[in-house]
Design a protein around this motif. Structure first.
Motif, PDB file in Angstrom:
ATOM      1  N   ILE A 187      -2.123  11.717  -4.912  1.00  0.00           N
ATOM      2  CA  ILE A 187      -2.670  10.517  -5.551  1.00  0.00           C
ATOM      3  C   ILE A 187      -4.063  10.772  -6.107  1.00  0.00           C
ATOM      4  N   ARG A 206      -1.644   4.958   2.481  1.00  0.00           N
ATOM      5  CA  ARG A 206      -1.654   6.399   2.254  1.00  0.00           C
ATOM      6  C   ARG A 206      -0.647   7.039   3.193  1.00  0.00           C
ATOM      7  N   SER A 215       0.759   4.429  -2.319  1.00  0.00           N
ATOM      8  CA  SER A 215      -0.400   5.226  -1.914  1.00  0.00           C
ATOM      9  C   SER A 215      -1.501   5.207  -2.972  1.00  0.00           C
ATOM     10  N   MET A 216      -1.190   4.649  -4.144  1.00  0.00           N
ATOM     11  CA  MET A 216      -2.217   4.516  -5.179  1.00  0.00           C
ATOM     12  C   MET A 216      -3.384   3.690  -4.635  1.00  0.00           C
ATOM     13  N   GLY A 250       4.731   4.664  -4.895  1.00  0.00           N
ATOM     14  CA  GLY A 250       3.416   4.481  -5.496  1.00  0.00           C
ATOM     15  C   GLY A 250       2.458   3.631  -4.706  1.00  0.00           C
ATOM     16  N   ASN A 285       5.970   9.434  -1.772  1.00  0.00           N
ATOM     17  CA  ASN A 285       5.978   8.317  -2.717  1.00  0.00           C
ATOM     18  C   ASN A 285       7.192   8.295  -3.631  1.00  0.00           C
ATOM     19  N   HIS A 326      -1.215  -1.384  -0.067  1.00  0.00           N
ATOM     20  CA  HIS A 326      -1.716  -0.006  -0.144  1.00  0.00           C
ATOM     21  C   HIS A 326      -1.526   0.737   1.175  1.00  0.00           C
ATOM     22  N   GLU A 370       2.480  14.335  -0.189  1.00  0.00           N
ATOM     23  CA  GLU A 370       2.261  12.942  -0.580  1.00  0.00           C
ATOM     24  C   GLU A 370       3.099  12.577  -1.794  1.00  0.00           C
TER      25      GLU A 370
END
Length: 454
Positions: free
Chosen positions: A416, A330, A312-313, A310, A363, A328, A359
């Motif tokens: 995301i 991506r 990439s949130m 998570g 994650n 963070h 993606e």
């Protein structure tokens, strides 16, 4: 390696399921689910199928460490997504007693309700004038009109200019360019177009022409090829919803013009290879790049990296859950750093966008892929149901078209973006504002009348 017979089976079954879920695969009356079908076929399924059948000379395949293994893994999950997505829609529609074919055809044949056109015209003109100021400021900072550079033969460093234009800030504020210029001005142009074809009011036509010219400049400000095509695609979607479909010659003209424009833009930035080469240029980018990036995600987060769980949130969401926003990451950025460090060093590479399952896998692994397929399908189906069951007005037509184009194209942006997406929030805010604007003004007017009597 997935055999040709397996791909034929997947294609036939997936097409059958998408036809049921969307109500029709007729491209002249396309909707959010049938557009998803064509989008997945062109950008992911074809690439997965061709790679599985031995077409492996694309650069993404050759950059991977174990391309045979992870291309097959990615191809398998692309096939799974292609089959499960329409199946989820069918189950959802059965549960709420929604008949996609009947209800979408009924919606297309509905009469468009035009109310308070003059109020909307005045408000849209005010917004057009206000947003013109940051538009001019952006061009002043760039120092030239980008599209003119793309149509001249003067030597020009497009890579360097693109990097500069992408990172510039209008008045030192990032959101002025990213929201006011790149989002709101195109929305105003769509609204103007919808009211123009609905009301035939020449003032709406003049306003649309003005905003249209702005949008052509905006959509090519960083020398990208696709945004201007996406802009015209929303115009086509609005036309389909308003007229109940478009003529074949209109669709052929749009596709032909899009291809021609892409060729001209590729030529303008120095591409000199054959456009019939399936590994390079338009065909290579369309057929292989997205699938190749997806395969890289499966390889990268199987061999080199642990799941991001998570991270990439967006920082906004991480902050809500008490997670340090510095964590963070991506997945597309990580994959780009793994496979194309030279591109990052030269300043011409950003992130490796892929089919959204890439993606999701990066994650949360396979569980993320399965959940992602179900979640994305549910969102697309919900938008389909919502807009076909509300009043058909120029405003709702515009936002039905916008959500259709944006939510389908997001499939190649990352999973995301289906959990939190600032663009969707902007759309909802502007939609609600326009829908309730007349009511607010009428209440204000009545309040002034009552106060005058007192």
């Amino acid at each position: 390696m997935i055999s040709v017979f397996a791909w034929v089976f997947v294609f036939i079954l997936g097409t059958y399921l998408f036809k049921i879920s969307s109500g029709s695969l007729n491209p002249l009356k396309i909707n959010i689910l049938s557009l998803s079908y064509y989008f997945i076929i062109i950008t992911s399924v074809f690439g997965a199928c061709l790679t599985s059948l031995g077409y492996t000379k694309h650069y993404t395949y050759n950059m991977m460490r174990s391309p045979d293994v992870y291309s097959d893994v990615a191809a398998f999950f692309v096939a799974v997504a292609f089959l499960i997505m329409p199946l989820v829609s069918i189950i959802f529609f059965k549960a709420i007693r929604f008949q996609p074919k009947r209800e979408y055809n009924s919606y297309l044949n509905k009469e468009v309700l035009i109310q308070d056109s003059n109020i909307y015209l005045v408000v849209t003109i005010i917004f057009a004038v206000l947003t013109f100021l940051p538009f001019v400021a952006m061009l002043k900072q760039i120092g030239y009109v980008p599209i003119f550079k793309m149509t001249t033969k003067v030597a020009f460093n497009f890579a360097k200019a693109r990097h500069h234009n992408v990172n510039l800030e209008v008045w030192g504020i990032t959101i002025v360019k990213s929201i006011v210029v790149q989002q709101i001005i195109p929305i105003l142009s769509y609204i103007s177009y919808a009211f123009f074809i609905s009301s035939k009011n020449k003032f709406w036509g003049i306003l649309f022409t003005f905003l249209f010219l702005e949008c052509i400049v905006i959509k090519t400000y960083d020398f990208s090829k696709l945004p201007v095509i996406m802009y015209f695609s929303v115009i086509i979607l609005i036309s389909i919803i308003y007229y109940g479909g478009i003529k074949l010659k209109t669709a052929v003209a749009f596709v032909s013009s899009s291809v021609l424009l892409m060729i001209l833009l590729y030529r303008s930035v120095g591409f000199r290879n054959s456009f019939l080469d399936i590994y390079n240029g338009i065909l290579g980018r369309t057929l292989f790049t997205n699938f190749g990036n997806t395969a890289m995600h499966f390889e990268g987060f199987s061999l080199f990296f642990k799941p991001l769980h998570g991270r990439s949130m967006y920082p906004t969401i991480l902050r809500v859950f008490g997670v340090d926003t510095n964590l963070h990451l991506r997945s597309g950025q990580i994959i780009m750093e793994l496979y194309n460090q030279s591109g990052i060093y030269d300043g011409v590479a950003g992130v490796m966008n892929c089919f959204y399952i890439g993606e999701a896998y990066a994650n949360w692994g396979i569980a993320g892929v399965i959940f992602g397929i179900i979640w994305v399908s549910f969102l697309l189906s919900s938008v389909f149901v919502l807009f076909t069951r509300i009043k058909k007005t120029p405003i709702t037509i515009v936002f039905f078209a916008l959500f259709t184009q944006q939510m389908v194209s997001t499939m190649n942006g990352g999973f995301i973006d289906y959990i939190y997406n600032a663009t969707y929030i902007i759309y909802v805010f502007i939609l609600v504002f326009y829908l309730y604007l007349p009511k607010i003004l009428y209440k204000f007017k009545n309040l002034k009348v009552k106060r005058g009597r007192i």
